[in-house]
Design a protein around this motif. Structure first.
Motif, PDB file in Angstrom:
ATOM      1  N   LYS A  78     106.024  11.715  52.275  1.00  0.00           N
ATOM      2  CA  LYS A  78     105.725  10.344  52.665  1.00  0.00           C
ATOM      3  C   LYS A  78     104.968   9.590  51.576  1.00  0.00           C
ATOM      4  O   LYS A  78     104.668   8.410  51.738  1.00  0.00           O
ATOM      5  N   ILE A  79     104.681  10.246  50.469  1.00  0.00           N
ATOM      6  CA  ILE A  79     104.014   9.599  49.336  1.00  0.00           C
ATOM      7  C   ILE A  79     105.081   8.862  48.527  1.00  0.00           C
ATOM      8  O   ILE A  79     105.917   9.485  47.874  1.00  0.00           O
ATOM      9  N   ARG A  80     105.034   7.540  48.547  1.00  0.00           N
ATOM     10  CA  ARG A  80     106.078   6.740  47.895  1.00  0.00           C
ATOM     11  C   ARG A  80     105.536   5.782  46.838  1.00  0.00           C
ATOM     12  O   ARG A  80     106.316   5.198  46.100  1.00  0.00           O
ATOM     13  N   THR A  81     104.247   5.577  46.743  1.00  0.00           N
ATOM     14  CA  THR A  81     103.662   4.617  45.809  1.00  0.00           C
ATOM     15  C   THR A  81     102.540   5.277  45.014  1.00  0.00           C
ATOM     16  O   THR A  81     102.022   6.348  45.389  1.00  0.00           O
ATOM     17  N   MET A  82     102.147   4.630  43.930  1.00  0.00           N
ATOM     18  CA  MET A  82     101.043   5.140  43.117  1.00  0.00           C
ATOM     19  C   MET A  82      99.731   5.096  43.897  1.00  0.00           C
ATOM     20  O   MET A  82      98.856   5.936  43.685  1.00  0.00           O
ATOM     21  N   GLN A  83      99.571   4.128  44.780  1.00  0.00           N
ATOM     22  CA  GLN A  83      98.374   4.049  45.606  1.00  0.00           C
ATOM     23  C   GLN A  83      98.268   5.275  46.508  1.00  0.00           C
ATOM     24  O   GLN A  83      97.199   5.902  46.607  1.00  0.00           O
ATOM     25  N   GLN A  84      99.366   5.633  47.156  1.00  0.00           N
ATOM     26  CA  GLN A  84      99.360   6.811  48.026  1.00  0.00           C
ATOM     27  C   GLN A  84      99.162   8.087  47.226  1.00  0.00           C
ATOM     28  O   GLN A  84      98.491   9.020  47.682  1.00  0.00           O
ATOM     29  N   LEU A  85      99.758   8.139  46.034  1.00  0.00           N
ATOM     30  CA  LEU A  85      99.575   9.327  45.196  1.00  0.00           C
ATOM     31  C   LEU A  85      98.124   9.481  44.775  1.00  0.00           C
ATOM     32  O   LEU A  85      97.582  10.591  44.765  1.00  0.00           O
ATOM     33  N   ALA A  86      97.487   8.365  44.405  1.00  0.00           N
ATOM     34  CA  ALA A  86      96.085   8.434  43.993  1.00  0.00           C
ATOM     35  C   ALA A  86      95.185   8.883  45.141  1.00  0.00           C
ATOM     36  O   ALA A  86      94.182   9.564  44.921  1.00  0.00           O
ATOM     37  N   GLU A  87      95.525   8.532  46.361  1.00  0.00           N
ATOM     38  CA  GLU A  87      94.708   8.894  47.519  1.00  0.00           C
ATOM     39  C   GLU A  87      95.030  10.279  48.066  1.00  0.00           C
ATOM     40  O   GLU A  87      94.342  10.758  48.962  1.00  0.00           O
ATOM     41  N   SER A  88      96.075  10.920  47.553  1.00  0.00           N
ATOM     42  CA  SER A  88      96.463  12.238  48.040  1.00  0.00           C
ATOM     43  C   SER A  88      95.625  13.335  47.374  1.00  0.00           C
ATOM     44  O   SER A  88      94.830  13.077  46.474  1.00  0.00           O
ATOM     45  N   GLN A  89      95.851  14.567  47.829  1.00  0.00           N
ATOM     46  CA  GLN A  89      95.152  15.722  47.274  1.00  0.00           C
ATOM     47  C   GLN A  89      95.997  16.479  46.249  1.00  0.00           C
ATOM     48  O   GLN A  89      95.636  17.588  45.856  1.00  0.00           O
ATOM     49  N   LEU A  90      97.113  15.907  45.824  1.00  0.00           N
ATOM     50  CA  LEU A  90      98.010  16.594  44.904  1.00  0.00           C
ATOM     51  C   LEU A  90      97.434  16.624  43.494  1.00  0.00           C
ATOM     52  O   LEU A  90      96.758  15.694  43.053  1.00  0.00           O
ATOM     53  N   THR A  91      97.721  17.704  42.779  1.00  0.00           N
ATOM     54  CA  THR A  91      97.296  17.867  41.392  1.00  0.00           C
ATOM     55  C   THR A  91      98.290  17.175  40.469  1.00  0.00           C
ATOM     56  O   THR A  91      99.495  17.223  40.684  1.00  0.00           O
ATOM     57  N   VAL A  92      97.772  16.532  39.418  1.00  0.00           N
ATOM     58  CA  VAL A  92      98.594  15.709  38.532  1.00  0.00           C
ATOM     59  C   VAL A  92      98.501  16.223  37.108  1.00  0.00           C
ATOM     60  O   VAL A  92      97.426  16.626  36.641  1.00  0.00           O
ATOM     61  N   GLY A  93      99.637  16.198  36.405  1.00  0.00           N
ATOM     62  CA  GLY A  93      99.702  16.452  34.971  1.00  0.00           C
ATOM     63  C   GLY A  93     100.527  15.365  34.313  1.00  0.00           C
ATOM     64  O   GLY A  93     101.388  14.759  34.955  1.00  0.00           O
ATOM     65  N   LEU A  94     100.281  15.096  33.024  1.00  0.00           N
ATOM     66  CA  LEU A  94     100.974  14.026  32.328  1.00  0.00           C
ATOM     67  C   LEU A  94     101.527  14.519  30.999  1.00  0.00           C
ATOM     68  O   LEU A  94     100.948  15.413  30.360  1.00  0.00           O
ATOM     69  N   GLU A  95     102.632  13.916  30.590  1.00  0.00           N
ATOM     70  CA  GLU A  95     103.194  14.200  29.278  1.00  0.00           C
ATOM     71  C   GLU A  95     102.374  13.455  28.222  1.00  0.00           C
ATOM     72  O   GLU A  95     102.134  12.256  28.368  1.00  0.00           O
ATOM     73  N   PRO A  96     101.941  14.110  27.156  1.00  0.00           N
ATOM     74  CA  PRO A  96     101.064  13.468  26.159  1.00  0.00           C
ATOM     75  C   PRO A  96     101.831  12.529  25.236  1.00  0.00           C
ATOM     76  O   PRO A  96     102.083  12.833  24.066  1.00  0.00           O
ATOM     77  N   LEU A  97     102.213  11.361  25.746  1.00  0.00           N
ATOM     78  CA  LEU A  97     102.923  10.360  24.974  1.00  0.00           C
ATOM     79  C   LEU A  97     101.977   9.212  24.629  1.00  0.00           C
ATOM     80  O   LEU A  97     101.145   8.818  25.457  1.00  0.00           O
ATOM     81  N   PRO A  98     102.088   8.626  23.435  1.00  0.00           N
ATOM     82  CA  PRO A  98     101.158   7.547  23.051  1.00  0.00           C
ATOM     83  C   PRO A  98     101.209   6.350  23.990  1.00  0.00           C
ATOM     84  O   PRO A  98     100.175   5.779  24.332  1.00  0.00           O
ATOM     85  N   PHE A  99     102.426   5.958  24.417  1.00  0.00           N
ATOM     86  CA  PHE A  99     102.489   4.754  25.252  1.00  0.00           C
ATOM     87  C   PHE A  99     101.973   5.027  26.669  1.00  0.00           C
ATOM     88  O   PHE A  99     101.542   4.104  27.357  1.00  0.00           O
ATOM     89  N   THR A 100     102.005   6.287  27.126  1.00  0.00           N
ATOM     90  CA  THR A 100     101.406   6.608  28.424  1.00  0.00           C
ATOM     91  C   THR A 100      99.884   6.482  28.351  1.00  0.00           C
ATOM     92  O   THR A 100      99.249   5.912  29.248  1.00  0.00           O
ATOM     93  N   LYS A 101      99.307   6.990  27.285  1.00  0.00           N
ATOM     94  CA  LYS A 101      97.854   6.873  27.120  1.00  0.00           C
ATOM     95  C   LYS A 101      97.438   5.415  26.957  1.00  0.00           C
ATOM     96  O   LYS A 101      96.423   4.977  27.520  1.00  0.00           O
ATOM     97  N   ALA A 102      98.239   4.646  26.205  1.00  0.00           N
ATOM     98  CA  ALA A 102      97.922   3.225  26.024  1.00  0.00           C
ATOM     99  C   ALA A 102      98.014   2.472  27.349  1.00  0.00           C
ATOM    100  O   ALA A 102      97.187   1.602  27.641  1.00  0.00           O
ATOM    101  N   TYR A 103      99.002   2.830  28.162  1.00  0.00           N
ATOM    102  CA  TYR A 103      99.148   2.148  29.459  1.00  0.00           C
ATOM    103  C   TYR A 103      97.959   2.446  30.372  1.00  0.00           C
ATOM    104  O   TYR A 103      97.454   1.559  31.077  1.00  0.00           O
ATOM    105  N   LEU A 104      97.488   3.685  30.364  1.00  0.00           N
ATOM    106  CA  LEU A 104      96.332   4.037  31.180  1.00  0.00           C
ATOM    107  C   LEU A 104      95.074   3.319  30.689  1.00  0.00           C
ATOM    108  O   LEU A 104      94.194   2.984  31.488  1.00  0.00           O
ATOM    109  N   ASN A 105      94.990   3.057  29.399  1.00  0.00           N
ATOM    110  CA  ASN A 105      93.807   2.397  28.848  1.00  0.00           C
ATOM    111  C   ASN A 105      93.788   0.891  29.105  1.00  0.00           C
ATOM    112  O   ASN A 105      92.712   0.305  29.282  1.00  0.00           O
ATOM    113  N   TYR A 106      94.983   0.251  29.145  1.00  0.00           N
ATOM    114  CA  TYR A 106      95.017  -1.208  29.176  1.00  0.00           C
ATOM    115  C   TYR A 106      95.583  -1.790  30.472  1.00  0.00           C
ATOM    116  O   TYR A 106      95.549  -3.007  30.652  1.00  0.00           O
ATOM    117  N   SER A 107      96.083  -0.962  31.368  1.00  0.00           N
ATOM    118  CA  SER A 107      96.654  -1.499  32.603  1.00  0.00           C
ATOM    119  C   SER A 107      95.546  -2.043  33.508  1.00  0.00           C
ATOM    120  O   SER A 107      94.494  -1.426  33.674  1.00  0.00           O
TER     121      SER A 107
END
Length: 633
Positions: free
Chosen positions: A438-467
């Motif tokens: 039932k998790i369909r949005t980033m808001q629901q994902l952030a509020e869930s208890q699921l563990t998260v990992g990310l691919e180390p890409l420059p534009f992903t890090k830039a998006y997290l810094n400036y979004s």
């Protein structure tokens, strides 16, 4: 003054053919010559109105800030006439070269009396661009065909880019004969008129283009030859796919332009929006074009021009539904709405009551030969018969009367219809794709208890810094900052995808153009259909960028459009970029999971518990009655 009239006619014809309505004259003429020249422009002979302005070169002390002081205009193109016979003309042309004014925004008409070779030697050191609109005009007295006519020879002048090795190109265009009444084109001096402007200038054989290229999967300390070899390879398309896709398109562009390229490597698109990386190299004009497509943000478009779409950016979060996602017992109630269930229960109860009435009439009101039983079934028994018929179960108790049998017929008919519809819906639901989260949005994902990992890409890090999106800010606070010291936060795509496969509930964020290749490699067809996917950031297009003032803008746009129209771009994109996962459910047998079976088992267990409890109550009640009966005796 006779030559002034002919020159005015020639310039008028040139401006009309070029569709330009504004011209500025730099000259050293006498006042009466200026007056007569202007009158020739305003004669009824010329139906086109040309706005003109005269600037006496002898009155100018220096030519600094030439564009700001003399050439400021709001027109798409301004025509500029320069009389090269004036002694200050050379200084003016040199200043125009320093300010890089030989471009498509100015239509230069350089009128002199030196030979084409002398003009070439004079103009060769100047900074003239490939989109320049420069014509050298020279009188040809040997071709004069009457005393009142003059033949003007026009030469097209441009360079492929002197800064990067381009040489001056000078091509004879046409000879125009002008007299007091007008002009007539006498002959063409080359085949230039058969080609468009950029068709004539499409071969950049004498330049070395500077190309900014992003490489994220190889260290920049490697020699340039190794980096070029890596980008040129066509195997392992999931590794740095976006950079290699753009690199291969750039190689196609190089072949079309017949030029050489010098690649400037960077490990990121930019450090901020327009500073650093490949984008920053184009902004500060140390590179002519980016080989790797990039986003066309508002800040970048202040300095860059996006000439053509050459990519697509899509970043997603994928995960498998965790085992404790919840039981799905509601699937057994979904075929009918609550109102239908209530009506069906009411019909069964009514039929159960009618059956009891039927048995009562047969036992109490009819003769013994019409009686089916020696006893009267209880109301609970007839209700059980009605419920059993709804479950397609027969009954040992059958009325002998016709009315009673008609009640049975109606009961089994309605049960047959309801049962077939119900089972078809339930089976189709169970054999469809398994339960999704039932998790369909980033808001629901952030509020869930699921563990998260990310691919180390420059534009992903830039998006997290400036979004500035609130859901991303919450995601950073709940998922990133809490794992900032963990080594498992930033994982390579291969390791992250394997964790998603082996650990239901683990979320991995990656870029689809490269990450989908790992999913197709490590997941079965059924597991691909089981994946949950959340869009990490809005889908955006990638563009090939040039500097906003680049003189190669139109030429590159036309060549890349040619690549797009011929299908070469589509072929390259389908090979390098994976945009979607294919779920083909018909290729495998779907098994019903415990999330659906568990509710049935729980119902069975609770039913047995209830039965045992009622049995114990009956035994206790029977024992109680037996004891009271003994006491009374």
């Amino acid at each position: 003054m006779q030559l002034q009239v002919q020159l005015a006619n020639f310039l008028m014809d040139n401006l009309v053919q070029s569709r330009i309505g504004f011209i500025l004259f730099f000259h050293c003429w006498q006042p009466d010559e200026i007056r007569d020249f202007a009158q020739q422009f305003m004669k009824p002979l010329h139906p086109h109105l040309i706005y003109h302005q005269f600037q006496q070169m002898h009155q100018v002390r220096d030519w600094q800030d030439l564009e700001l002081r003399f050439l400021d205009h709001l027109q798409p193109t301004l025509a500029i006439y320069v009389d090269m016979k004036c002694h200050k003309a050379a200084a003016l042309l040199e200043e125009a070269s320093r300010e890089q004014l030989y471009n498509q925004h100015y239509h230069w008409l350089l009128h002199g009396n030196v030979s084409a070779i002398d003009f070439y030697n004079f103009f060769a050191p100047f900074n003239i661009s490939i989109d320049a609109d420069v014509s050298y005009l020279k009188e040809e007295p040997e071709y004069t065909y009457s005393n009142s006519s003059v033949v003007y020879a026009s030469f097209d002048v441009y360079s492929n880019g002197r800064i990067i090795g381009g040489q001056l190109n000078m091509t004879a265009n046409y000879a125009m004969g002008c007299d007091l009444s007008g002009c007539e084109r006498k002959r063409y001096l080359s085949t230039l008129h058969l080609r468009s402007k950029y068709r004539h200038r499409e071969q950049l054989t004498d330049v070395v283009l500077r190309v900014a290229t992003v490489v994220t999967q190889r260290p920049l300390s490697c020699p340039d030859d190794q980096l070029i070899l890596f980008l040129s390879q066509e195997n392992d398309t999931h590794i740095d796919s976006l950079a290699r896709f753009g690199f291969h398109l750039t190689l196609i562009l190089r072949d079309l332009l017949h030029c050489q390229m010098k690649f400037i490597f960077s490990d990121s698109w930019s450090k901020s929006d327009v500073v650093g990386g490949a984008v920053g190299a184009v902004v500060d004009q140390t590179a002519d074009i980016t080989a790797t497509p990039s986003l066309a943000t508002e800040g970048r478009l202040k300095y860059l021009s996006a000439i053509i779409e050459t990519g697509f950016f899509r970043s997603v979060c994928i995960f498998r539904t965790p085992h404790n996602a919840g039981l799905r017992g509601d699937v057994f109630l979904q075929p009918f709405s609550p109102l239908v269930w209530y009506l069906f229960a009411g019909v069964l109860s009514l039929i159960g009551l009618l059956l009891w009435v039927t048995f009562y009439m047969e036992c109490k009101r009819m003769t013994w030969r019409w009686r089916p039983l020696d006893y009267l079934p209880s109301l609970l028994s007839t209700f059980l018969i009605s419920f059993g018929a709804a479950c397609i179960q027969s009954s040992a108790l059958i009325p002998r009367s016709n009315g009673g049998r008609l009640i049975y017929f109606a009961l089994f008919l309605i049960s047959f219809i309801m049962y077939n519809y119900y089972t078809s819906v339930v089976v189709s639901s169970l054999l469809s794709s398994p339960v999704k989260s039932k998790i369909r949005t980033m808001q629901q994902l952030a509020e869930s208890q699921l563990t998260v990992g990310l691919e180390p890409l420059p534009f992903t890090k830039a998006y997290l810094n400036y979004s500035k999106r609130p859901d991303i800010q919450l995601f950073i606070k709940r998922k990133i900052e809490s794992q900032s010291q963990s080594h498992d936060l930033w994982l390579p795509a291969e390791e992250g995808v394997l964790r998603v496969r082996d650990n239901p509930g683990y979320v991995y964020v990656f870029e689809t153009s490269s990450g989908y290749a790992y999913v197709e490699r490590f997941f079965t067809a059924q597991e691909i259909c089981d994946l949950n996917e959340i869009l990490f950031r809005p889908e955006q297009l990638f563009y090939t960028h040039l500097h906003r003032n680049s003189t190669y803008k139109e030429l590159f746009r036309l060549r890349l459009l040619r690549v797009l129209e011929t299908g070469v771009y589509r072929k390259q994109r389908s090979y390098w970029v994976h945009m979607k996962l294919h779920c083909v459910a018909q290729n495998f047998v779907i098994t019903v999971g415990m999330e659906y079976v568990a509710p049935l088992l729980l119902m069975l267990i609770f039913g047995y518990i209830l039965v045992v409890f009622i049995l114990l109550l009956e035994l206790a009640w029977h024992r109680y009655l037996t004891r009271n009966k003994r006491l009374t005796l």
